[in-house]
Scaffold this motif. Structure first.
Motif, PDB file in Angstrom:
ATOM      1  N   LYS A  20      -1.591   1.529   2.002  1.00  0.00           N
ATOM      2  CA  LYS A  20      -0.498   2.309   2.571  1.00  0.00           C
ATOM      3  C   LYS A  20      -0.934   3.738   2.855  1.00  0.00           C
ATOM      4  O   LYS A  20      -0.647   4.282   3.918  1.00  0.00           O
ATOM      5  CB  LYS A  20       0.710   2.300   1.647  1.00  0.00           C
ATOM      6  CG  LYS A  20       1.896   3.091   2.197  1.00  0.00           C
ATOM      7  CD  LYS A  20       3.101   2.969   1.323  1.00  0.00           C
ATOM      8  CE  LYS A  20       4.314   3.739   1.787  1.00  0.00           C
ATOM      9  NZ  LYS A  20       4.226   4.620   2.891  1.00  0.00           N
ATOM     10  N   PHE A  21      -1.639   4.373   1.917  1.00  0.00           N
ATOM     11  CA  PHE A  21      -2.098   5.754   2.131  1.00  0.00           C
ATOM     12  C   PHE A  21      -3.011   5.828   3.353  1.00  0.00           C
ATOM     13  O   PHE A  21      -2.890   6.709   4.197  1.00  0.00           O
ATOM     14  CB  PHE A  21      -2.832   6.275   0.896  1.00  0.00           C
ATOM     15  CG  PHE A  21      -3.331   7.685   1.062  1.00  0.00           C
ATOM     16  CD1 PHE A  21      -2.506   8.766   0.751  1.00  0.00           C
ATOM     17  CD2 PHE A  21      -4.604   7.942   1.541  1.00  0.00           C
ATOM     18  CE1 PHE A  21      -2.948  10.062   0.920  1.00  0.00           C
ATOM     19  CE2 PHE A  21      -5.063   9.234   1.716  1.00  0.00           C
ATOM     20  CZ  PHE A  21      -4.227  10.304   1.404  1.00  0.00           C
ATOM     21  N   MET A  22      -3.932   4.880   3.446  1.00  0.00           N
ATOM     22  CA  MET A  22      -4.881   4.893   4.557  1.00  0.00           C
ATOM     23  C   MET A  22      -4.162   4.665   5.899  1.00  0.00           C
ATOM     24  O   MET A  22      -4.476   5.326   6.882  1.00  0.00           O
ATOM     25  CB  MET A  22      -5.962   3.836   4.362  1.00  0.00           C
ATOM     26  CG  MET A  22      -6.837   4.079   3.132  1.00  0.00           C
ATOM     27  SD  MET A  22      -7.569   5.723   3.051  1.00  0.00           S
ATOM     28  CE  MET A  22      -8.749   5.621   4.365  1.00  0.00           C
ATOM     29  N   LYS A  23      -3.208   3.745   5.960  1.00  0.00           N
ATOM     30  CA  LYS A  23      -2.466   3.507   7.193  1.00  0.00           C
ATOM     31  C   LYS A  23      -1.623   4.723   7.566  1.00  0.00           C
ATOM     32  O   LYS A  23      -1.514   5.068   8.740  1.00  0.00           O
ATOM     33  CB  LYS A  23      -1.568   2.271   7.072  1.00  0.00           C
ATOM     34  CG  LYS A  23      -2.318   0.951   7.041  1.00  0.00           C
ATOM     35  CD  LYS A  23      -3.290   0.778   8.176  1.00  0.00           C
ATOM     36  CE  LYS A  23      -2.647   0.324   9.446  1.00  0.00           C
ATOM     37  NZ  LYS A  23      -3.601   0.151  10.564  1.00  0.00           N
ATOM     38  N   MET A  81      -6.673  -8.906  -2.000  1.00  0.00           N
ATOM     39  CA  MET A  81      -6.479  -8.029  -3.128  1.00  0.00           C
ATOM     40  C   MET A  81      -7.039  -6.648  -2.778  1.00  0.00           C
ATOM     41  O   MET A  81      -8.141  -6.513  -2.270  1.00  0.00           O
ATOM     42  CB  MET A  81      -7.217  -8.598  -4.337  1.00  0.00           C
ATOM     43  CG  MET A  81      -7.089  -7.776  -5.564  1.00  0.00           C
ATOM     44  SD  MET A  81      -7.827  -8.712  -6.912  1.00  0.00           S
ATOM     45  CE  MET A  81      -7.835  -7.493  -8.135  1.00  0.00           C
ATOM     46  N   THR A  82      -6.255  -5.612  -3.016  1.00  0.00           N
ATOM     47  CA  THR A  82      -6.668  -4.242  -2.745  1.00  0.00           C
ATOM     48  C   THR A  82      -6.734  -3.477  -4.056  1.00  0.00           C
ATOM     49  O   THR A  82      -5.799  -3.495  -4.849  1.00  0.00           O
ATOM     50  CB  THR A  82      -5.664  -3.558  -1.805  1.00  0.00           C
ATOM     51  OG1 THR A  82      -5.561  -4.342  -0.618  1.00  0.00           O
ATOM     52  CG2 THR A  82      -6.107  -2.164  -1.455  1.00  0.00           C
ATOM     53  N   PHE A  83      -7.834  -2.822  -4.318  1.00  0.00           N
ATOM     54  CA  PHE A  83      -7.988  -2.038  -5.530  1.00  0.00           C
ATOM     55  C   PHE A  83      -7.294  -0.690  -5.360  1.00  0.00           C
ATOM     56  O   PHE A  83      -7.212  -0.153  -4.260  1.00  0.00           O
ATOM     57  CB  PHE A  83      -9.469  -1.837  -5.849  1.00  0.00           C
ATOM     58  CG  PHE A  83     -10.171  -3.121  -6.163  1.00  0.00           C
ATOM     59  CD1 PHE A  83     -10.068  -3.677  -7.435  1.00  0.00           C
ATOM     60  CD2 PHE A  83     -10.903  -3.796  -5.207  1.00  0.00           C
ATOM     61  CE1 PHE A  83     -10.704  -4.864  -7.740  1.00  0.00           C
ATOM     62  CE2 PHE A  83     -11.534  -4.981  -5.501  1.00  0.00           C
ATOM     63  CZ  PHE A  83     -11.435  -5.528  -6.767  1.00  0.00           C
ATOM     64  N   ASN A  84      -6.817  -0.129  -6.441  1.00  0.00           N
ATOM     65  CA  ASN A  84      -6.119   1.160  -6.429  1.00  0.00           C
ATOM     66  C   ASN A  84      -4.920   1.147  -5.493  1.00  0.00           C
ATOM     67  O   ASN A  84      -4.572   2.157  -4.912  1.00  0.00           O
ATOM     68  CB  ASN A  84      -7.063   2.300  -6.045  1.00  0.00           C
ATOM     69  CG  ASN A  84      -8.161   2.503  -7.054  1.00  0.00           C
ATOM     70  OD1 ASN A  84      -7.911   2.453  -8.261  1.00  0.00           O
ATOM     71  ND2 ASN A  84      -9.367   2.726  -6.577  1.00  0.00           N
ATOM     72  N   ASP A  85      -4.299  -0.015  -5.331  1.00  0.00           N
ATOM     73  CA  ASP A  85      -3.149  -0.132  -4.443  1.00  0.00           C
ATOM     74  C   ASP A  85      -1.873   0.159  -5.216  1.00  0.00           C
ATOM     75  O   ASP A  85      -1.070  -0.720  -5.489  1.00  0.00           O
ATOM     76  CB  ASP A  85      -3.111  -1.528  -3.815  1.00  0.00           C
ATOM     77  CG  ASP A  85      -2.202  -1.569  -2.605  1.00  0.00           C
ATOM     78  OD1 ASP A  85      -1.841  -0.491  -2.085  1.00  0.00           O
ATOM     79  OD2 ASP A  85      -1.863  -2.684  -2.174  1.00  0.00           O
ATOM     80  N   HIS A  86      -1.690   1.417  -5.565  1.00  0.00           N
ATOM     81  CA  HIS A  86      -0.481   1.837  -6.275  1.00  0.00           C
ATOM     82  C   HIS A  86       0.009   3.154  -5.704  1.00  0.00           C
ATOM     83  O   HIS A  86      -0.712   3.854  -4.986  1.00  0.00           O
ATOM     84  CB  HIS A  86      -0.755   1.965  -7.789  1.00  0.00           C
ATOM     85  CG  HIS A  86      -1.839   2.944  -8.121  1.00  0.00           C
ATOM     86  ND1 HIS A  86      -1.642   4.299  -8.177  1.00  0.00           N
ATOM     87  CD2 HIS A  86      -3.156   2.737  -8.373  1.00  0.00           C
ATOM     88  CE1 HIS A  86      -2.773   4.903  -8.477  1.00  0.00           C
ATOM     89  NE2 HIS A  86      -3.719   3.968  -8.594  1.00  0.00           N
ATOM     90  N   GLU A  87       1.248   3.470  -5.952  1.00  0.00           N
ATOM     91  CA  GLU A  87       1.856   4.709  -5.471  1.00  0.00           C
ATOM     92  C   GLU A  87       1.038   5.907  -5.926  1.00  0.00           C
ATOM     93  O   GLU A  87       0.666   6.012  -7.081  1.00  0.00           O
ATOM     94  CB  GLU A  87       3.298   4.828  -5.995  1.00  0.00           C
ATOM     95  CG  GLU A  87       4.118   5.879  -5.291  1.00  0.00           C
ATOM     96  CD  GLU A  87       4.402   5.570  -3.839  1.00  0.00           C
ATOM     97  OE1 GLU A  87       4.429   6.512  -3.034  1.00  0.00           O
ATOM     98  OE2 GLU A  87       4.577   4.382  -3.508  1.00  0.00           O
ATOM     99  N   GLY A  88       0.706   6.802  -5.012  1.00  0.00           N
ATOM    100  CA  GLY A  88      -0.039   7.998  -5.363  1.00  0.00           C
ATOM    101  C   GLY A  88      -1.543   7.875  -5.200  1.00  0.00           C
ATOM    102  O   GLY A  88      -2.255   8.874  -5.225  1.00  0.00           O
ATOM    103  N   SER A  89      -2.047   6.670  -5.004  1.00  0.00           N
ATOM    104  CA  SER A  89      -3.485   6.482  -4.832  1.00  0.00           C
ATOM    105  C   SER A  89      -3.893   6.894  -3.419  1.00  0.00           C
ATOM    106  O   SER A  89      -3.228   6.554  -2.446  1.00  0.00           O
ATOM    107  CB  SER A  89      -3.870   5.027  -5.060  1.00  0.00           C
ATOM    108  OG  SER A  89      -5.227   4.828  -4.730  1.00  0.00           O
ATOM    109  N   THR A  90      -4.979   7.626  -3.318  1.00  0.00           N
ATOM    110  CA  THR A  90      -5.488   8.023  -2.001  1.00  0.00           C
ATOM    111  C   THR A  90      -6.441   6.968  -1.427  1.00  0.00           C
ATOM    112  O   THR A  90      -7.055   7.190  -0.386  1.00  0.00           O
ATOM    113  CB  THR A  90      -6.225   9.370  -2.092  1.00  0.00           C
ATOM    114  OG1 THR A  90      -7.299   9.238  -3.014  1.00  0.00           O
ATOM    115  CG2 THR A  90      -5.293  10.478  -2.521  1.00  0.00           C
ATOM    116  N   LYS A  91      -6.550   5.848  -2.122  1.00  0.00           N
ATOM    117  CA  LYS A  91      -7.414   4.768  -1.646  1.00  0.00           C
ATOM    118  C   LYS A  91      -6.621   3.485  -1.376  1.00  0.00           C
ATOM    119  O   LYS A  91      -7.204   2.442  -1.117  1.00  0.00           O
ATOM    120  CB  LYS A  91      -8.517   4.498  -2.667  1.00  0.00           C
ATOM    121  CG  LYS A  91      -9.454   5.692  -2.814  1.00  0.00           C
ATOM    122  CD  LYS A  91     -10.374   5.529  -3.982  1.00  0.00           C
ATOM    123  CE  LYS A  91     -11.276   6.712  -4.173  1.00  0.00           C
ATOM    124  NZ  LYS A  91     -10.607   7.971  -4.397  1.00  0.00           N
ATOM    125  N   SER A  92      -5.298   3.583  -1.413  1.00  0.00           N
ATOM    126  CA  SER A  92      -4.467   2.401  -1.185  1.00  0.00           C
ATOM    127  C   SER A  92      -4.358   2.101   0.305  1.00  0.00           C
ATOM    128  O   SER A  92      -4.601   2.960   1.164  1.00  0.00           O
ATOM    129  CB  SER A  92      -3.070   2.618  -1.756  1.00  0.00           C
ATOM    130  OG  SER A  92      -2.380   3.595  -1.008  1.00  0.00           O
TER     131      SER A  92
END
Length: 91
Positions: A14-17, A1-12
């Motif tokens: 996908k954003f980090m990768k 489970m990843t917190f803040n894992d939504h489009e536009g989040s800078t902590k998701s």
């Protein structure tokens, strides 16, 4: 489970990768002149490495039997106590 894992989040995830950057280049190996020493079996030699640190090499005796597990472990333990690096073994 990843917190803040939504489009536009800078902590998701996908954003980090997508924004991942290496901290170091671990493939870089600096070129130095080879350190070559010759010494007889049973003898030791001190060498100075390129960074100024020192290392003591000891070539094991010719009659050493590396297939004898107890002898090998004993030699390694003795070398560790003396801060030496064992060299010269071939089967």
């Amino acid at each position: 489970m990843t917190f803040n894992d939504h489009e536009g989040s800078t902590k998701s995830y996908k954003f980090m990768k997508d924004h991942e950057e290496p901290l170091q280049d671990i493939n870089f190996v600096p070129a130095f002149e080879e350190i070559d020493v010759e010494y007889e079996a049973g003898e030791g030699v001190d060498i100075t490495l390129h960074d100024g640190s020192k290392m003591h090499l000891t070539k094991i005796e010719e009659d050493y039997n590396p297939t004898n597990r107890i002898e090998a472990l004993t030699r390694l333990a003795e070398a560790r106590e003396k801060n030496e690096v064992l060299t010269g073994c071939s089967i």
